[in-house]
Design a protein around this motif. Structure first.
Motif, PDB file in Angstrom:
ATOM      1  N   GLY A  57     -22.234 -26.453  62.346  1.00 42.31           N
ATOM      2  CA  GLY A  57     -22.134 -25.892  60.993  1.00 42.31           C
ATOM      3  C   GLY A  57     -23.173 -24.816  60.738  1.00 42.31           C
ATOM      4  N   LYS A  58     -24.414 -25.090  61.103  1.00 47.21           N
ATOM      5  CA  LYS A  58     -25.488 -24.116  60.908  1.00 47.21           C
ATOM      6  C   LYS A  58     -25.260 -22.866  61.757  1.00 47.21           C
ATOM      7  CE  LYS A  58     -28.211 -26.277  58.067  1.00 47.21           C
ATOM      8  NZ  LYS A  58     -28.498 -25.768  56.748  1.00 47.21           N
ATOM      9  N   LEU A  59     -24.781 -23.053  62.984  1.00 44.11           N
ATOM     10  CA  LEU A  59     -24.512 -21.902  63.845  1.00 44.11           C
ATOM     11  C   LEU A  59     -23.375 -21.050  63.297  1.00 44.11           C
ATOM     12  CD1 LEU A  59     -24.867 -23.485  67.398  1.00 44.11           C
ATOM     13  CD2 LEU A  59     -26.380 -21.812  66.326  1.00 44.11           C
ATOM     14  N   GLN A  60     -22.387 -21.704  62.716  1.00 41.60           N
ATOM     15  CA  GLN A  60     -21.273 -20.964  62.136  1.00 41.60           C
ATOM     16  C   GLN A  60     -21.747 -20.144  60.928  1.00 41.60           C
ATOM     17  OE1 GLN A  60     -17.907 -23.383  61.253  1.00 41.60           O
ATOM     18  NE2 GLN A  60     -16.546 -21.638  60.971  1.00 41.60           N
ATOM     19  N   GLU A  61     -22.591 -20.742  60.091  1.00 46.32           N
ATOM     20  CA  GLU A  61     -23.144 -20.004  58.949  1.00 46.32           C
ATOM     21  C   GLU A  61     -23.976 -18.815  59.431  1.00 46.32           C
ATOM     22  OE1 GLU A  61     -25.437 -22.578  56.442  1.00 46.32           O
ATOM     23  OE2 GLU A  61     -23.806 -24.030  56.272  1.00 46.32           O
ATOM     24  N   LEU A  62     -24.785 -19.019  60.458  1.00 44.53           N
ATOM     25  CA  LEU A  62     -25.607 -17.949  61.003  1.00 44.53           C
ATOM     26  C   LEU A  62     -24.732 -16.827  61.563  1.00 44.53           C
ATOM     27  CD1 LEU A  62     -28.399 -16.862  61.811  1.00 44.53           C
ATOM     28  CD2 LEU A  62     -28.182 -18.172  63.934  1.00 44.53           C
ATOM     29  N   TRP A  63     -23.689 -17.198  62.285  1.00 40.03           N
ATOM     30  CA  TRP A  63     -22.774 -16.207  62.863  1.00 40.03           C
ATOM     31  C   TRP A  63     -22.087 -15.386  61.770  1.00 40.03           C
ATOM     32  CZ3 TRP A  63     -22.166 -14.105  67.422  1.00 40.03           C
ATOM     33  CH2 TRP A  63     -21.010 -13.365  67.668  1.00 40.03           C
ATOM     34  N   GLU A  64     -21.657 -16.079  60.725  1.00 38.00           N
ATOM     35  CA  GLU A  64     -21.006 -15.372  59.623  1.00 38.00           C
ATOM     36  C   GLU A  64     -21.981 -14.426  58.921  1.00 38.00           C
ATOM     37  OE1 GLU A  64     -19.322 -18.460  57.232  1.00 38.00           O
ATOM     38  OE2 GLU A  64     -17.768 -18.920  58.698  1.00 38.00           O
ATOM     39  N   ALA A  65     -23.237 -14.840  58.746  1.00 37.41           N
ATOM     40  CA  ALA A  65     -24.241 -13.971  58.121  1.00 37.41           C
ATOM     41  C   ALA A  65     -24.507 -12.748  58.985  1.00 37.41           C
ATOM     42  CB  ALA A  65     -25.535 -14.764  57.902  1.00 37.41           C
ATOM     43  N   ILE A  66     -24.597 -12.931  60.279  1.00 38.73           N
ATOM     44  CA  ILE A  66     -24.824 -11.803  61.193  1.00 38.73           C
ATOM     45  C   ILE A  66     -23.638 -10.865  61.157  1.00 38.73           C
ATOM     46  CG2 ILE A  66     -25.040 -11.160  63.622  1.00 38.73           C
ATOM     47  CD1 ILE A  66     -26.701 -13.735  63.991  1.00 38.73           C
ATOM     48  N   SER A  67     -22.442 -11.410  61.204  1.00 38.53           N
ATOM     49  CA  SER A  67     -21.246 -10.564  61.224  1.00 38.53           C
ATOM     50  C   SER A  67     -21.080  -9.815  59.911  1.00 38.53           C
ATOM     51  CB  SER A  67     -20.029 -11.403  61.581  1.00 38.53           C
ATOM     52  OG  SER A  67     -19.200 -11.655  60.530  1.00 38.53           O
TER      53      SER A  67
END
Length: 73
Positions: A57-67
């Motif tokens: 979940g945290k990695l997905q949030e981080l990925w979305e923020a980066i993208s």
């Protein structure tokens, strides 16, 4: 049918040769160091898989923020 038997025999000969070379490599001192590195890499891969699964979940949030940050450029 004879062709299949010939293929099977050549496959067995190839496997025996490969396993013999692998065994000789592992018995050599260099093979021991290589084996230790292979085990270390395997353990690190397992740890990475567990970490990604645990923090999905945290990695997905981080990925979305980066993208979204890249898209805003």
């Amino acid at each position: 049918m004879e062709r299949l038997i010939g293929l099977r025999q050549s496959w067995q000969k190839c496997c025996r040769s490969l396993f013999f070379k692998l065994r000789m490599f592992l018995m050599d001192g260099k093979g021991q160091g290589t084996t230790e590195y292979a085990i270390l890499v395997g353990v690190l891969v397992v740890i990475a898989i567990i970490a990604v699964t645990a923090f999905r979940g945290k990695l997905q949030e981080l990925w979305e923020a980066i993208s979204s940050g890249i898209n805003d450029l």
